[in-house]
Design a protein around this motif. Structure first.
Motif, PDB file in Angstrom:
ATOM      1  N   LYS A 150       0.840  -1.199   0.000  1.00 19.66           N
ATOM      2  CA  LYS A 150       0.000   0.000   0.000  1.00 19.66           C
ATOM      3  C   LYS A 150       0.878   1.253   0.000  1.00 19.66           C
ATOM      4  O   LYS A 150       2.056   1.195   0.347  1.00 19.66           O
ATOM      5  CB  LYS A 150      -0.911   0.026   1.224  1.00 19.66           C
ATOM      6  N   VAL A 151       0.245   2.374  -0.393  1.00 28.96           N
ATOM      7  CA  VAL A 151       0.907   3.683  -0.374  1.00 28.96           C
ATOM      8  C   VAL A 151       0.234   4.534   0.688  1.00 28.96           C
ATOM      9  O   VAL A 151      -0.991   4.707   0.675  1.00 28.96           O
ATOM     10  CB  VAL A 151       0.816   4.374  -1.754  1.00 28.96           C
ATOM     11  N   GLN A 152       1.029   5.059   1.598  1.00 17.70           N
ATOM     12  CA  GLN A 152       0.520   5.960   2.628  1.00 17.70           C
ATOM     13  C   GLN A 152       0.994   7.376   2.312  1.00 17.70           C
ATOM     14  O   GLN A 152       2.196   7.643   2.289  1.00 17.70           O
ATOM     15  CB  GLN A 152       1.006   5.531   4.011  1.00 17.70           C
ATOM     16  N   GLY A 153       0.065   8.286   2.078  1.00 18.39           N
ATOM     17  CA  GLY A 153       0.396   9.658   1.728  1.00 18.39           C
ATOM     18  C   GLY A 153       0.016   9.978   0.292  1.00 18.39           C
ATOM     19  O   GLY A 153      -0.457   9.118  -0.462  1.00 18.39           O
ATOM     20  N   LYS A 154       0.193  11.239  -0.095  1.00 14.81           N
ATOM     21  CA  LYS A 154      -0.136  11.697  -1.442  1.00 14.81           C
ATOM     22  C   LYS A 154       1.111  11.683  -2.312  1.00 14.81           C
ATOM     23  O   LYS A 154       2.120  12.322  -1.970  1.00 14.81           O
ATOM     24  CB  LYS A 154      -0.708  13.119  -1.404  1.00 14.81           C
ATOM     25  N   PRO A 155       1.085  10.973  -3.442  1.00 14.20           N
ATOM     26  CA  PRO A 155       2.262  10.938  -4.329  1.00 14.20           C
ATOM     27  C   PRO A 155       2.378  12.223  -5.157  1.00 14.20           C
ATOM     28  O   PRO A 155       2.160  12.230  -6.369  1.00 14.20           O
ATOM     29  CB  PRO A 155       1.998   9.709  -5.197  1.00 14.20           C
ATOM     30  N   CYS A 227       4.963  -8.894  -3.553  1.00 11.62           N
ATOM     31  CA  CYS A 227       3.881  -8.087  -4.126  1.00 11.62           C
ATOM     32  C   CYS A 227       4.511  -6.916  -4.879  1.00 11.62           C
ATOM     33  O   CYS A 227       5.643  -6.518  -4.584  1.00 11.62           O
ATOM     34  CB  CYS A 227       2.913  -7.584  -3.049  1.00 11.62           C
ATOM     35  N   ASN A 228       3.783  -6.391  -5.863  1.00 13.43           N
ATOM     36  CA  ASN A 228       4.276  -5.306  -6.730  1.00 13.43           C
ATOM     37  C   ASN A 228       3.408  -4.064  -6.556  1.00 13.43           C
ATOM     38  O   ASN A 228       2.199  -4.156  -6.281  1.00 13.43           O
ATOM     39  CB  ASN A 228       4.271  -5.737  -8.197  1.00 13.43           C
ATOM     40  N   LEU A 229       4.044  -2.915  -6.767  1.00 14.56           N
ATOM     41  CA  LEU A 229       3.346  -1.642  -6.629  1.00 14.56           C
ATOM     42  C   LEU A 229       3.911  -0.662  -7.661  1.00 14.56           C
ATOM     43  O   LEU A 229       5.132  -0.585  -7.831  1.00 14.56           O
ATOM     44  CB  LEU A 229       3.506  -1.105  -5.214  1.00 14.56           C
ATOM     45  N   THR A 230       3.022   0.061  -8.332  1.00 21.43           N
ATOM     46  CA  THR A 230       3.424   1.077  -9.305  1.00 21.43           C
ATOM     47  C   THR A 230       3.190   2.455  -8.709  1.00 21.43           C
ATOM     48  O   THR A 230       2.070   2.771  -8.283  1.00 21.43           O
ATOM     49  CB  THR A 230       2.623   0.932 -10.615  1.00 21.43           C
ATOM     50  N   LEU A 231       4.232   3.260  -8.674  1.00 21.22           N
ATOM     51  CA  LEU A 231       4.153   4.595  -8.087  1.00 21.22           C
ATOM     52  C   LEU A 231       4.292   5.640  -9.184  1.00 21.22           C
ATOM     53  O   LEU A 231       5.259   5.632  -9.951  1.00 21.22           O
ATOM     54  CB  LEU A 231       5.257   4.788  -7.038  1.00 21.22           C
ATOM     55  N   ALA A 232       3.311   6.534  -9.287  1.00 21.75           N
ATOM     56  CA  ALA A 232       3.328   7.626 -10.267  1.00 21.75           C
ATOM     57  C   ALA A 232       3.234   8.940  -9.500  1.00 21.75           C
ATOM     58  O   ALA A 232       2.196   9.251  -8.900  1.00 21.75           O
ATOM     59  CB  ALA A 232       2.179   7.486 -11.253  1.00 21.75           C
ATOM     60  N   VAL A 233       4.303   9.705  -9.500  1.00 23.32           N
ATOM     61  CA  VAL A 233       4.353  10.975  -8.787  1.00 23.32           C
ATOM     62  C   VAL A 233       3.961  12.084  -9.765  1.00 23.32           C
ATOM     63  O   VAL A 233       4.533  12.197 -10.858  1.00 23.32           O
ATOM     64  CB  VAL A 233       5.753  11.225  -8.200  1.00 23.32           C
TER      65      VAL A 233
END
Length: 430
Positions: A150-155, A227-233
């Protein structure tokens, strides 16, 4: 625990002759087995008494996270009875032999709840010196479940965020490791300030270069899972424009819905008013054929005058207040009676026109019959004249033939009676 046991043993050996000591031993401090296995925790004991009158053996499961200890079972050598706790009845069994000093614990189909410390304790009346118990730890091995990323916060640019990774199952507790690649899937090192601890990857002052693909791996002694996660800032303005656009779309949709509802109610209201006007106003005119004169023109029927008069009356009535309901009702009844009269007149005219048509059709049929009879008579006369002409022609031809035959016969007779010309007759001169 080990220091205490060593001290107790040293004291026991140092005691004068005649004092008896007891000793309980579990070979290993920790045992590891996979979940669902049937296992045995060994325990042996010694006593200086050759034939003790009573031996009491107990196995105790220590509480976890401050819970109370649970006595799993208790064995009494005399009369040879073993009492089991209801929680472990059917899952635990004591393999005991007092003469040889064996008191092994057997557990069937172990679960994660069996991850705890177990105590083997011995009680012999009159022999309470030494080490009457020993402890071991049971570790139930469970492969880690697929972790959840999971992502915690605003990217957004300049923000600090955390990437979390956690497996709901896993024994012993799995360890976590994060790895990342850029948008082109090229491996890269984490930024200097980045921390990776306990499955939490902390990213500080993120930017466009922080975007990419992140993989978390959960590992213990059994195996690993990931597990995999894609992050787009993205820039804050872009996220704001997306939210603003969504708000505009929602507002337009709400306005359209309200407009449709208003139109619907207006149409229903107009339709209701028209129905009321029809119930109180003049009835709709029906289409009806009008009789034609002999030259094909439509005469001005009394209906037109009545219609114009009714329209004038209807307009006058409509100008009156709607509260004068009784007057409008009486006018409506009068118009209804007029309509009934005109309808009866119309039916009479239709019957008269139908009778006229029938008479015209009868006279036309009679004329047609006379014409056919005259035609037949003319054809018969023509045939008779033709026959007479043919007979006359035949008679004339026969007379001519007879005249020609008589003429030929006379000519032949004259040729026989005429004398022959002399041979030396001179030619005739004109």
């Amino acid at each position: 625990m080990g220091t205490w046991m060593f001290s107790a043993t040293f004291i026991c050996l140092a005691l004068v002759s005649g004092v008896v000591c007891v000793k309980v031993v579990i070979p290993q401090p920790k045992y590891e087995y996979a979940r669902g296995d049937n296992i045995t925790l060994p325990c042996t004991f010694q006593s200086e008494l050759s034939t003790p009158s009573l031996v009491i053996i107990s196995w105790i499961a220590e509480g976890v996270d401050g819970a109370e200890d649970v006595v799993m079972l208790t064995h009494y050598s005399s009369p040879g009875r073993t009492d089991y706790n209801s929680k472990y009845e059917g899952r635990a069994k004591l393999d005991v032999a007092v003469a040889t000093g064996k008191a092994n614990l057997k557990l069937y189909s172990i679960t994660l709840n069996d991850n705890r410390r177990f105590v083997c304790r011995l009680q012999i009346p009159g022999d309470d010196e030494g080490t009457p118990d020993d402890v071991t730890e049971l570790v139930v091995l469970v492969a880690p479940s697929t972790p959840i990323c999971k992502v915690q916060g605003k990217p957004e640019y300049g923000q600090n965020i955390n990437l979390t990774c956690l497996s709901e199952e896993g024994s012993p507790t799995p360890s976590y490791k994060w790895e990342s690649t850029d948008v082109r899937k090229v491996p890269r090192m984490n930024a200097p300030r980045t921390t990776d601890k306990g499955g939490i990857l902390s990213l500080f002052n993120i930017s466009k270069d922080t975007s990419g693909y992140y993989t978390c791996t959960s590992t213990n002694k059994i195996r690993s899972a990931s597990c995999n996660l894609t992050l787009a800032v993205m820039p804050p303005s872009m996220l704001g424009s997306v939210g603003q656009t969504a708000g505009i779309i929602a507002g337009v949709a709400a306005a359209v819905i309200i407009f449709i509802i208003v139109i619907y109610f207006c149409c229903c209201k107009k339709k209701k008013e028209k129905d009321e006007e029809y119930a109180l106003g003049a009835p709709a005119e029906e289409y009806r054929d009008k009789a034609r004169t002999e030259n094909g023109e439509r005469p001005l029927a009394r209906d037109d005058d009545d219609r114009s008069e009714r329209d004038t009356r209807g307009r006058q009535n409509n100008d009156k207040p709607r509260s004068d309901y009784d007057d409008r009702r009486s006018d409506y009844d009068d118009r209804r009676s007029d309509y009934t009269d005109r309808r009866s007149d119309y039916d009479d005219r239709r019957r008269d026109r139908r009778n006229d048509d029938d008479r015209r059709y009868d006279s036309r049929d009679r004329r047609n019959d006379d014409d056919r009879r005259n035609d037949d008579d003319r054809r018969n006369d023509d045939d008779r004249r033709n026959d007479d002409d043919r007979r006359n022609d035949d008679d004339r031809r026969n007379d001519d033939d007879r005249r020609y035959d008589s003429r030929d016969r006379r000519n032949d007779d004259e040729e026989y009676d005429r004398p022959a010309l002399p041979l030396n007759k001179p030619p005739r001169r004109d």
